[in-house]
Design an enzyme around this catalytic site. Structure first.
Site, PDB file in Angstrom:
ATOM      1  CD  GLU A 200      -2.868  -0.828   2.643  1.00 14.06           C
ATOM      2  OE1 GLU A 200      -2.407  -0.369   3.560  1.00 14.06           O
ATOM      3  OE2 GLU A 200      -3.958  -1.018   2.478  1.00 14.06           O
ATOM      4  CE  LYS A 201       2.306   7.870  -1.674  1.00 10.52           C
ATOM      5  NZ  LYS A 201       3.310   8.022  -2.682  1.00 10.52           N
ATOM      6  CD  GLU A 288      -4.796  -5.022  10.795  1.00 14.58           C
ATOM      7  OE1 GLU A 288      -5.351  -5.263  11.778  1.00 14.58           O
ATOM      8  OE2 GLU A 288      -3.663  -4.672  10.354  1.00 14.58           O
ATOM      9  CG  ASN A 290      -9.241  -5.505  14.909  1.00 10.51           C
ATOM     10  OD1 ASN A 290      -8.403  -5.825  14.355  1.00 10.51           O
ATOM     11  ND2 ASN A 290      -9.112  -4.047  15.460  1.00 10.51           N
ATOM     12  NE  ARG A 292      -8.847  -7.780  19.689  1.00 11.22           N
ATOM     13  CZ  ARG A 292      -8.081  -7.269  18.359  1.00 11.22           C
ATOM     14  NH1 ARG A 292      -8.126  -7.965  17.309  1.00 11.22           N
ATOM     15  NH2 ARG A 292      -7.420  -6.528  18.610  1.00 11.22           N
ATOM     16  CB  VAL A 295      -7.444  -3.912  25.113  1.00 10.90           C
ATOM     17  CG1 VAL A 295      -6.945  -3.517  26.540  1.00 10.90           C
ATOM     18  CG2 VAL A 295      -6.846  -5.225  24.960  1.00 10.90           C
ATOM     19  NE  ARG A 338      -4.477  -1.198  25.941  1.00 13.41           N
ATOM     20  CZ  ARG A 338      -4.442  -1.817  24.854  1.00 13.41           C
ATOM     21  NH1 ARG A 338      -3.585  -2.875  24.796  1.00 13.41           N
ATOM     22  NH2 ARG A 338      -5.304  -1.914  23.856  1.00 13.41           N
TER      23      ARG A 338
HETATM   24  C1  MV4 Z   1      -0.291   1.775   7.676  1.00 13.24           C
HETATM   25  C2  MV4 Z   1       0.604   2.908   7.914  1.00 13.24           C
HETATM   26  C3  MV4 Z   1       0.518   3.781   7.053  1.00 13.24           C
HETATM   27  N1  MV4 Z   1       0.069   3.740   5.900  1.00 13.24           N
HETATM   28  N2  MV4 Z   1      -0.664   1.527   6.336  1.00 13.24           N
HETATM   29  C4  MV4 Z   1       0.237  -0.674  11.791  1.00 13.24           C
HETATM   30  C5  MV4 Z   1      -0.422  -1.927  12.260  1.00 13.24           C
HETATM   31  C6  MV4 Z   1      -1.414  -2.189  11.257  1.00 13.24           C
HETATM   32  N3  MV4 Z   1      -2.741  -2.242  12.151  1.00 13.24           N
HETATM   33  C7  MV4 Z   1      -1.456  -1.034  10.327  1.00 13.24           C
HETATM   34  N4  MV4 Z   1      -0.487  -0.280  10.397  1.00 13.24           N
HETATM   35  C8  MV4 Z   1      -0.189   0.740   9.766  1.00 13.24           C
HETATM   36  N5  MV4 Z   1      -0.694   0.720   8.541  1.00 13.24           N
HETATM   37  C9  MV4 Z   1      -0.339   2.531   5.484  1.00 13.24           C
HETATM   38  N6  MV4 Z   1      -0.793   2.341   4.155  1.00 13.24           N
HETATM   39  C10 MV4 Z   1       1.063   2.765   9.376  1.00 13.24           C
HETATM   40  C11 MV4 Z   1       0.717   1.897  10.164  1.00 13.24           C
HETATM   41  C12 MV4 Z   1       0.906   2.347  11.620  1.00 13.24           C
HETATM   42  C13 MV4 Z   1       0.305   2.364  12.480  1.00 13.24           C
HETATM   43  C14 MV4 Z   1      -1.145   2.367  12.495  1.00 13.24           C
HETATM   44  C15 MV4 Z   1      -2.003   2.249  13.707  1.00 13.24           C
HETATM   45  C16 MV4 Z   1      -1.278   2.614  14.911  1.00 13.24           C
HETATM   46  C17 MV4 Z   1      -0.059   2.907  15.015  1.00 13.24           C
HETATM   47  C18 MV4 Z   1       0.923   2.607  13.927  1.00 13.24           C
HETATM   48  C19 MV4 Z   1       2.204   2.576  14.258  1.00 13.24           C
HETATM   49  C20 MV4 Z   1       2.986   2.646  12.963  1.00 13.24           C
HETATM   50  C21 MV4 Z   1       2.524   2.322  11.817  1.00 13.24           C
END
Ligand code: MV4
Length: 450
Positions: A200-201, A288, A290, A292, A295, A338
């Site tokens: 992904e971008k 995404e 989830n 469930r 927390v 937490r």
């Molecule tokens: C990303 C992103 C930036 N751009 N996707 C981290 C875990 C997973 N749930 C998805 N994540 C990320 N996906 C794109 N296209 C940045 C993150 C990310 C992040 C997301 C949510 C909370 C904290 C984070 C910390 C680093 C990176």
């Protein structure tokens, strides 16, 4: 309604579910490992069954043992809590074939949300905004680099079966693509037994904003506001709040309605969370889903007044949603911290041990979810989360003051905790301004200590 529910979990969430059962007049059955003989959930449930040795693979992840315990105690339903077997489609299927209700979505819906690249494709079809990226799983670096060139750097390589940051690499230029793709793929094969990846971008410095939904078996779906979970460290959330300070009413509604469409697109039932990234220009993108209870569900409960665990149980028992969208009102501002047994001065190393002089805060709008008691020994085998302190204030500023007051009262002697670190975040000028994103902790706390 069920007469008896088995709780396939431990710690504060097991206690949370036992309490909901008791308030609903439902008999609760705890399962516990040999390390959890003295645990609060073991003592608090109406019945308790030992299911094996301390390592989770021998106990809380052992499907046969848990199902045997449910059959032996005549439990009609299993609540999986979070972690462990909560998003395991095979376990949900095994429950179905044993005629035990799984308190969560169907095995099919868990499968659809568990494959992140398939979920992404399903959302794109349902016209939910997703970050530009690959449509199909990528298994070869040569194919990946072509996709990355098309998307434009920086890109992020993710494991299809990933989530929570595992098997993920940010790639800032074509030259480093090959090596980083292979690293992410190796990690994915190791952790998930599969090398399917997607690209992904990369969105720089997003907020993590997630929408809570409830869906019944009859296609009724409501959204219950959102949570800002941007304050994380290495994909471990530390502070969550509701509402998200960056949203106005119009954007909140658009995200909520997108979350409802997302749940509909995968045939979702029960409680779920739709995760979005919110960029600096306030564009939101599906990340995404989830499958469930999470927390951080208490902050949603505090601002909506809805008991999400009770709703989960009612939905699984076949009841219709009692809440209509127009009845959902967000009132006040809630924050959760937490409290973990870990040492921020030693790279957040887990610090289990015996708890002494335990004192928790209370009072108007202060909620503590914990499985601790004075003299309890925190075992080294599981998650280091000791407690969740949640507050409800009239607005964000009051909620922050209330949380500082509440955390200031906590005494957990005998073990090292992240309490001072949390207190430091709550006093940081950027946090007070609501100027937060997913880089908040590395930006402000990685070098000096709060
Ligand atoms: C990303 C992103 C930036 N751009 N996707 C981290 C875990 C997973 N749930 C998805 N994540 C990320 N996906 C794109 N296209 C940045 C993150 C990310 C992040 C997301 C949510 C909370 C904290 C984070 C910390 C680093 C990176």
């Amino acid at each position: 309604m069920f007469q008896k529910i088995l709780i396939a979990n431990r710690g504060e969430i097991a206690v949370r579910i036992i309490r909901a059962c008791r308030e609903m007049g439902i008999v609760s059955v705890a399962v516990y490992s040999e390390a959890d003989r003295d645990a609060l959930h073991t003592q608090l449930a109406d019945e308790a069954v030992c299911i094996g040795k301390a390592p989770a693979s021998d106990s809380y992840l052992n499907m046969e043992r848990i199902l045997s315990a449910a059959i032996a105690t005549k439990a009609q339903a299993i609540h999986p809590g979070f972690g462990f077997l909560s998003e395991n489609a095979h376990f949900a299927e095994m429950c179905e074939s044993c005629k035990i209700a799984f308190i969560g979505p169907s095995a099919a819906a868990i499968g659809k949300t568990g494959n992140k690249s398939e979920a992404r494709a399903a959302m794109e079809n349902a016209k939910i905004p997703v970050v530009p990226g690959t449509e199909e799983a990528v298994r070869e670096a040569e194919e990946g680099v072509k996709a990355a060139d098309r998307i434009g750097y920086p890109v992020i390589v993710k494991a299809s079966l990933g989530g929570g940051g595992k098997g993920m690499r940010i790639v800032r230029s074509r030259g480093e693509f090959d090596a980083l793709f292979r690293l992410a793929q190796q990690e994915s094969v190791h952790a998930f037994g599969d090398g399917a990846m997607y690209i992904e971008k990369y969105v720089e410095r997003p907020r993590h904003v997630e929408v809570q939904i409830l869906a019944d078996k009859y296609g009724n779906i409501v959204w219950l506001g959102e949570r800002d979970c941007s304050i994380q460290r290495r994909h471990q959330k530390m502070i969550e709040e509701s509402p998200c300070a960056a949203l106005d009413e119009a954007l909140r509604r658009r995200m909520g309605e997108a979350a409802v469409r997302a749940a509909g697109a995968v045939g979702y039932e029960n409680a779920g969370t739709v995760e979005f990234l919110l960029d600096r220009d306030k564009n939101f993108y599906f990340m995404e889903m989830n499958a469930r209870i999470q927390v951080e569900h208490p902050v949603t409960e505090m601002v909506t007044g809805v008991d999400l665990v009770k709703e989960q149980i009612r939905i699984a028992a076949g009841e219709r949603l009692r809440i209509r969208q127009e009845d959902v009102r967000i009132q006040g501002h809630s924050i959760e911290c937490r409290i973990n047994a870990e040492d921020p001065k030693r790279d957040f190393m887990p610090c289990p041990g015996r708890v002494e002089n335990l004192h928790f805060p209370g009072g108007n709008g202060v909620r503590v979810d914990s499985a601790l008691y004075d003299g309890y020994t925190v075992p080294p085998y599981y998650d280091s989360m000791l407690a969740k302190v949640a507050v409800l204030g009239e607005d964000r500023a009051e909620a922050i003051r209330k949380m500082r007051s509440a955390l200031g009262e906590v005494i957990v002697d005998g073990i090292t905790t992240n309490l001072d670190f949390q207190y430091g975040i709550l006093g940081h000028p950027a946090f007070l301004k609501g100027d937060i994103d997913t880089h908040f902790i590395p930006d402000h706390f990685e070098k000096e200590r709060p």
